[in-house]
Design a protein around this motif. Structure first.
Motif, PDB file in Angstrom:
ATOM      1  N   ALA A   1      63.048  72.626  40.229  1.00  7.97           N
ATOM      2  CA  ALA A   1      63.834  72.085  38.706  1.00  7.97           C
ATOM      3  C   ALA A   1      63.786  72.834  38.049  1.00  7.97           C
ATOM      4  O   ALA A   1      64.631  72.808  37.070  1.00  7.97           O
ATOM      5  N   ARG A   2      62.733  73.670  37.630  1.00  8.25           N
ATOM      6  CA  ARG A   2      62.855  74.556  36.649  1.00  8.25           C
ATOM      7  C   ARG A   2      63.967  75.621  36.921  1.00  8.25           C
ATOM      8  O   ARG A   2      64.457  76.036  35.683  1.00  8.25           O
ATOM      9  N   LEU A   3      64.193  76.102  37.984  1.00 12.21           N
ATOM     10  CA  LEU A   3      65.216  76.884  38.111  1.00 12.21           C
ATOM     11  C   LEU A   3      66.408  76.237  38.029  1.00 12.21           C
ATOM     12  O   LEU A   3      67.419  77.235  37.784  1.00 12.21           O
ATOM     13  N   GLY A   4      66.509  75.041  38.387  1.00  7.54           N
ATOM     14  CA  GLY A   4      67.878  74.371  38.209  1.00  7.54           C
ATOM     15  C   GLY A   4      68.128  74.330  36.461  1.00  7.54           C
ATOM     16  O   GLY A   4      69.378  74.569  36.060  1.00  7.54           O
ATOM     17  N   VAL A   5      67.148  74.036  35.811  1.00  8.76           N
ATOM     18  CA  VAL A   5      67.309  73.875  34.579  1.00  8.76           C
ATOM     19  C   VAL A   5      67.844  75.136  33.889  1.00  8.76           C
ATOM     20  O   VAL A   5      68.744  75.444  33.131  1.00  8.76           O
ATOM     21  N   ALA A   6      67.033  76.339  34.303  1.00  9.45           N
ATOM     22  CA  ALA A   6      67.454  77.773  33.890  1.00  9.45           C
ATOM     23  C   ALA A   6      68.910  78.090  34.149  1.00  9.45           C
ATOM     24  O   ALA A   6      69.460  78.943  33.578  1.00  9.45           O
ATOM     25  N   ALA A   7      69.482  77.695  35.366  1.00  9.68           N
ATOM     26  CA  ALA A   7      70.524  77.992  36.059  1.00  9.68           C
ATOM     27  C   ALA A   7      71.467  77.147  35.063  1.00  9.68           C
ATOM     28  O   ALA A   7      72.680  77.614  34.600  1.00  9.68           O
ATOM     29  N   ALA A   8      71.318  75.811  34.627  1.00 12.57           N
ATOM     30  CA  ALA A   8      72.194  75.027  34.170  1.00 12.57           C
ATOM     31  C   ALA A   8      72.382  75.451  32.696  1.00 12.57           C
ATOM     32  O   ALA A   8      73.537  75.290  32.068  1.00 12.57           O
ATOM     33  N   VAL A   9      71.613  76.118  32.031  1.00  8.94           N
ATOM     34  CA  VAL A   9      71.739  76.562  30.413  1.00  8.94           C
ATOM     35  C   VAL A   9      72.044  78.088  30.342  1.00  8.94           C
ATOM     36  O   VAL A   9      72.251  78.514  29.307  1.00  8.94           O
ATOM     37  N   LEU A  10      72.157  78.583  31.569  1.00 11.35           N
ATOM     38  CA  LEU A  10      72.631  80.070  31.757  1.00 11.35           C
ATOM     39  C   LEU A  10      71.629  80.884  31.079  1.00 11.35           C
ATOM     40  O   LEU A  10      71.948  81.839  30.128  1.00 11.35           O
ATOM     41  N   ALA A  11      70.370  80.752  31.474  1.00 11.36           N
ATOM     42  CA  ALA A  11      69.241  81.538  30.609  1.00 11.36           C
ATOM     43  C   ALA A  11      69.383  82.792  30.898  1.00 11.36           C
ATOM     44  O   ALA A  11      69.787  83.295  32.089  1.00 11.36           O
ATOM     45  N   ASP A  12      68.973  83.801  30.048  1.00 12.91           N
ATOM     46  CA  ASP A  12      68.775  85.227  30.319  1.00 12.91           C
ATOM     47  C   ASP A  12      67.656  85.779  31.368  1.00 12.91           C
ATOM     48  O   ASP A  12      67.829  86.677  31.962  1.00 12.91           O
ATOM     49  N   GLY A  13      66.870  84.713  31.568  1.00 19.97           N
ATOM     50  CA  GLY A  13      65.810  85.138  32.442  1.00 19.97           C
ATOM     51  C   GLY A  13      64.938  83.846  32.684  1.00 19.97           C
ATOM     52  O   GLY A  13      64.910  82.937  32.147  1.00 19.97           O
ATOM     53  N   VAL A  14      63.593  84.070  33.406  1.00 22.92           N
ATOM     54  CA  VAL A  14      62.947  82.939  33.897  1.00 22.92           C
ATOM     55  C   VAL A  14      61.331  83.635  34.019  1.00 22.92           C
ATOM     56  O   VAL A  14      61.433  84.636  34.858  1.00 22.92           O
ATOM     57  N   GLN A  15      60.489  82.914  33.640  1.00 18.71           N
ATOM     58  CA  GLN A  15      59.178  83.370  34.110  1.00 18.71           C
ATOM     59  C   GLN A  15      58.639  82.360  34.891  1.00 18.71           C
ATOM     60  O   GLN A  15      58.246  81.321  34.625  1.00 18.71           O
ATOM     61  N   LEU A  16      58.188  83.072  36.030  1.00 23.07           N
ATOM     62  CA  LEU A  16      57.680  82.048  37.112  1.00 23.07           C
ATOM     63  C   LEU A  16      56.258  81.463  36.716  1.00 23.07           C
ATOM     64  O   LEU A  16      55.571  81.841  35.977  1.00 23.07           O
ATOM     65  N   ALA A  17      56.072  80.453  37.255  1.00 25.32           N
ATOM     66  CA  ALA A  17      54.625  79.577  36.706  1.00 25.32           C
ATOM     67  C   ALA A  17      53.620  80.158  37.519  1.00 25.32           C
ATOM     68  O   ALA A  17      53.580  81.120  38.850  1.00 25.32           O
ATOM     69  N   LEU A  34      70.108  82.703  40.196  1.00 25.61           N
ATOM     70  CA  LEU A  34      70.445  82.655  38.742  1.00 25.61           C
ATOM     71  C   LEU A  34      71.795  83.620  38.463  1.00 25.61           C
ATOM     72  O   LEU A  34      72.480  83.136  37.632  1.00 25.61           O
ATOM     73  N   GLU A  35      71.855  84.621  39.114  1.00 26.04           N
ATOM     74  CA  GLU A  35      73.003  85.013  38.862  1.00 26.04           C
ATOM     75  C   GLU A  35      74.333  84.807  39.322  1.00 26.04           C
ATOM     76  O   GLU A  35      75.176  84.690  38.759  1.00 26.04           O
ATOM     77  N   GLN A  36      74.096  84.091  40.581  1.00 24.80           N
ATOM     78  CA  GLN A  36      75.331  83.297  41.012  1.00 24.80           C
ATOM     79  C   GLN A  36      75.648  82.203  40.135  1.00 24.80           C
ATOM     80  O   GLN A  36      76.990  81.745  40.141  1.00 24.80           O
ATOM     81  N   SER A  37      74.452  81.506  39.525  1.00 21.77           N
ATOM     82  CA  SER A  37      74.966  80.364  38.643  1.00 21.77           C
ATOM     83  C   SER A  37      75.724  80.904  37.352  1.00 21.77           C
ATOM     84  O   SER A  37      76.717  80.320  36.884  1.00 21.77           O
ATOM     85  N   ARG A  38      75.487  82.368  37.027  1.00 21.20           N
ATOM     86  CA  ARG A  38      76.034  82.701  35.718  1.00 21.20           C
ATOM     87  C   ARG A  38      77.445  82.887  36.136  1.00 21.20           C
ATOM     88  O   ARG A  38      78.551  82.856  35.322  1.00 21.20           O
ATOM     89  N   LEU A  39      77.750  83.624  37.597  1.00 18.34           N
ATOM     90  CA  LEU A  39      79.047  83.944  37.939  1.00 18.34           C
ATOM     91  C   LEU A  39      79.932  82.802  38.039  1.00 18.34           C
ATOM     92  O   LEU A  39      80.902  82.748  37.648  1.00 18.34           O
ATOM     93  N   ALA A  40      79.272  81.587  38.710  1.00 19.65           N
ATOM     94  CA  ALA A  40      80.028  80.554  38.688  1.00 19.65           C
ATOM     95  C   ALA A  40      80.476  79.864  37.436  1.00 19.65           C
ATOM     96  O   ALA A  40      81.462  79.054  37.416  1.00 19.65           O
ATOM     97  N   SER A  41      79.898  79.928  36.550  1.00 20.22           N
ATOM     98  CA  SER A  41      80.134  79.393  35.004  1.00 20.22           C
ATOM     99  C   SER A  41      81.415  80.233  34.524  1.00 20.22           C
ATOM    100  O   SER A  41      81.756  79.833  33.389  1.00 20.22           O
ATOM    101  N   GLY A  42      81.573  81.264  34.860  1.00 22.10           N
ATOM    102  CA  GLY A  42      82.737  82.314  34.379  1.00 22.10           C
ATOM    103  C   GLY A  42      81.934  83.177  33.207  1.00 22.10           C
ATOM    104  O   GLY A  42      82.986  83.759  32.422  1.00 22.10           O
ATOM    105  N   GLN A  43      80.784  83.375  33.162  1.00 23.86           N
ATOM    106  CA  GLN A  43      80.082  83.884  32.108  1.00 23.86           C
ATOM    107  C   GLN A  43      79.982  85.574  32.678  1.00 23.86           C
ATOM    108  O   GLN A  43      79.573  86.374  31.759  1.00 23.86           O
ATOM    109  N   GLY A  44      80.489  85.732  34.042  1.00 22.10           N
ATOM    110  CA  GLY A  44      80.005  87.251  34.235  1.00 22.10           C
ATOM    111  C   GLY A  44      78.879  87.282  35.217  1.00 22.10           C
ATOM    112  O   GLY A  44      77.920  86.492  34.839  1.00 22.10           O
ATOM    113  N   LEU A  45      78.690  88.164  35.900  1.00 20.69           N
ATOM    114  CA  LEU A  45      77.585  88.326  36.705  1.00 20.69           C
ATOM    115  C   LEU A  45      76.743  89.388  35.852  1.00 20.69           C
ATOM    116  O   LEU A  45      76.553  90.626  35.896  1.00 20.69           O
TER     117      LEU A  45
END
Length: 598
Positions: A1-17, A34-45
């Motif tokens: 769930a945390r990774l999903g939120v990070a991917a949805a908001v196009l976060a620059d990074g994530v700190q694992l629990a 996360l990189e593929q999520s940014r790529l799919a959003s059109g923001q670039g890899l």
């Protein structure tokens, strides 16, 4: 769930629990998701930043091997070491440990080897939870891990840990909890925080380094190397510049250890002890007192033609030296910013005068000397070439002025490269202008200027005089500033054993900061002025003594201090192990021996 939120908001990074599930998660899959999520959003890899919490060196190594961009050091706990067993059992345990793969090791580290998530103070079967030194853990991680090392408040709240110790040991950052950040934000309304240095200070610091390099012996330097030839002299200049830049960067690393206000005396005390501190104090005071006296005497003689031009022919040299010292001393008393501004102006004038010399060097009556080479004749000149790049006295003042060690390193490299180019060009001018038989064994700077004026012609008389005068002024400002900061630290920084009664009485009498700075400035300038007046013809002998002392102070001692400091656990900022430091020291000692023989 945390990774999903990070991917949805196009976060620059994530700190694992700091949990068992997060520890088993391969970092490569997290990064790819996360990189593929940014790529799919059109923001670039774009590369995302991944951090992993750790508690000891073993966990940090695993995180680093897995590709973590940073490790977050939390409260330390015992590393993964077997409990004392009988000899046979211990060997079997070691053999089993070698067979574990990396994924199994990750699970064992986080779950204490039994599948149950552990915490500080818990002991799992077969493992030790002996108390560990948090700073030792940080030093071990800093030594073995290439990822960024970030510490949190939980780590800093452990016994024996302070923020200053954490950063001097090599931590790259500090994670501030949300509650603490809110408290800091609210404090801004009532507290005053110093502002960070502005970006354009890099140019000023670069010019300050360049100005301190262009010294009183700048015009005598090419004459000393004429016997070796133009090509050997240029090669020796480049090698000497590279060597002195390396030793200056050693000072920058020690500035990171001990703070931006620490100077050579503080560095020597914390690395070499009381004996090294006494040696540094002696060499520093001897060197800079002699150099300032040379600048005062030669500066007065170089001012004389300008005073004669306006009809002031009756002013004696001691009075001119006094006026020059008081005027420049007032600027230095104002601090680094004021000194840097005047130094930049003087360096600009020096560069302009030098450009006039380079554009029209006069009749090239000795152009055939450019093809001459005599490599053995270069040896006596090498010590003077090395000392010509001794700008190190201003390096401890630059970290607090610029804010980061990287900017200081840039200022050191660029600021010293400018005089290097000027020295090479000046070598060409002097080679084609002066006869090869001219030596400076008994000629001060003012006499060399007369020789240049006589050969170059009347049109270049003014540029030569301006160049010589402002070269001395820029060096005077840089040397006096570094010397003043050294004396201020020596006189008014509280020692571990406190102040003596005499020292305390002086502190009470000089309560205002400007009074303390003025008192130290008098200690800096007065002895040098007396020496310049009493011994006006000691230019060359004094320059030789000061050069030898500067070579020991800035060429030999920094290498030994770095070796001792790293051995005491301070973090390594510069690349290269002790072998490289040994090469630097051996080169400095060799040059010092050659200096003494000649």
């Amino acid at each position: 769930a945390r990774l999903g939120v990070a991917a949805a908001v196009l976060a620059d990074g994530v700190q694992l629990a700091d949990t068992q599930d997060a520890a088993k998660m391969p970092l490569s899959l997290v990064r790819e998701f996360l990189e593929q999520s940014r790529l799919a959003s059109g923001q670039g890899l774009g590369r995302v930043i991944i951090g992993r919490p750790v508690h000891n060196v073993s966990e940090a190594r695993i995180a680093n091997a897995g590709g973590a961009d940073y490790v977050l050091l939390k409260s330390t706990r015992a590393d993964v070491v077997p409990m004392p067993q009988d000899k046979g059992g211990k060997q079997e345990e070691e053999a089993e440990g070698k067979e574990r793969d990396q994924e199994r090791e990750v699970v064992d580290v986080v779950t204490n080897g039994d599948g149950k998530e552990g915490s500080n103070g818990e002991t799992a079967e077969g493992w030790s939870n002996e108390e560990v030194d948090p700073m030792a853990v940080l030093r071990g991680i800093r030594k073995d891990v290439h990822s960024l090392v970030v510490v949190c408040d939980e780590f800093c709240n452990q016994p024996g840990v302070t923020v200053n110790k954490v950063f001097s040991t090599g931590a790259d950052g500090f994670q501030i909890p949300a509650a603490s950040f809110r408290e800091m934000f609210l404090l801004q309304e009532t507290a005053h925080f110093p502002t960070l240095p502005v970006g354009n200070r890099l140019l000023g610091a670069t010019l300050l380094v360049a100005g301190s390099t262009v010294g009183a012996g700048v015009l005598t330097l090419p004459v000393r190397t004429m016997a070796a030839g133009f090509v050997p002299s240029c090669l020796a200049l480049v090698l000497s510049w590279a060597y002195m830049v390396a030793t200056a960067l050693l000072l920058v690393e020690m500035n990171i250890w001990f703070g931006p206000r620490a100077n050579l005396e503080t560095m020597a005390m914390k690395t070499l002890g009381a004996g090294g501190r006494s040696l540094v104090i002696f060499l520093y005071i001897l060197t800079h007192s002699i150099i300032l006296s040379i600048y005062m005497g030669e500066g007065a003689r170089l001012v004389a033609p300008f005073l004669n031009a306006i009809g002031l022919t009756f002013v004696p040299v001691p009075l001119m030296a006094l006026g020059l010292s008081l005027g420049l001393g007032f600027v230095v008393h104002g601090g680094t910013a004021r000194t840097e501004r005047l130094s930049s102006v003087c360096l600009f004038i020096t560069t302009l005068a030098f450009a006039c010399l380079a554009a029209s060097p006069g009749p090239a009556v000795y152009s055939h000397q450019l093809l001459y080479s005599n490599w053995p004749a270069l040896a006596p000149a090498i010590p003077f070439l090395v000392v010509a790049f001794a700008f190190h006295n201003v390096v401890p003042s630059l970290l607090g002025y610029l804010g980061t060690a990287r900017l200081v390193a840039q200022a050191v490299v660029m600021g010293s490269a400018l005089p290097l180019a000027g020295f090479i060009l000046l070598q060409y001018i002097v080679t084609v202008t002066l006869p090869s038989h001219l030596t400076v064994t008994s000629l001060p700077l003012s006499h060399v200027l007369l020789e240049l004026q006589g050969t170059a012609g009347p049109l270049l008389t003014l540029p030569i005089q301006v160049f010589g005068l402002f070269a001395v002024i820029t060096s005077f400002l840089a040397v006096a500033l570094g010397y003043l900061d050294f004396v201020m630290d020596l006189a008014f920084r509280k020692r571990e054993n406190g102040f003596s009664k005499l020292h305390a009485s002086v502190l009470c009498a000089l309560e205002a900061p400007w009074m303390r700075r003025f008192f130290c400035l008098a200690l800096v300038l007065l002895p040098s002025y007396i020496f310049a007046v009493v011994c006006p013809h000691m230019f060359v002998p004094a320059l030789k003594v000061a050069g030898f002392a500067r070579l020991l102070l800035f060429g030999v001692l920094p290498s030994f201090m770095i070796v001792k400091g790293r051995g005491q656990g301070y973090s390594q900022w510069l690349p290269g192990e002790n072998v490289i430091l040994a090469i630097i020291s051996a080169f400095a000692i060799t040059v010092a021996v050659i200096y003494g023989l000649h």
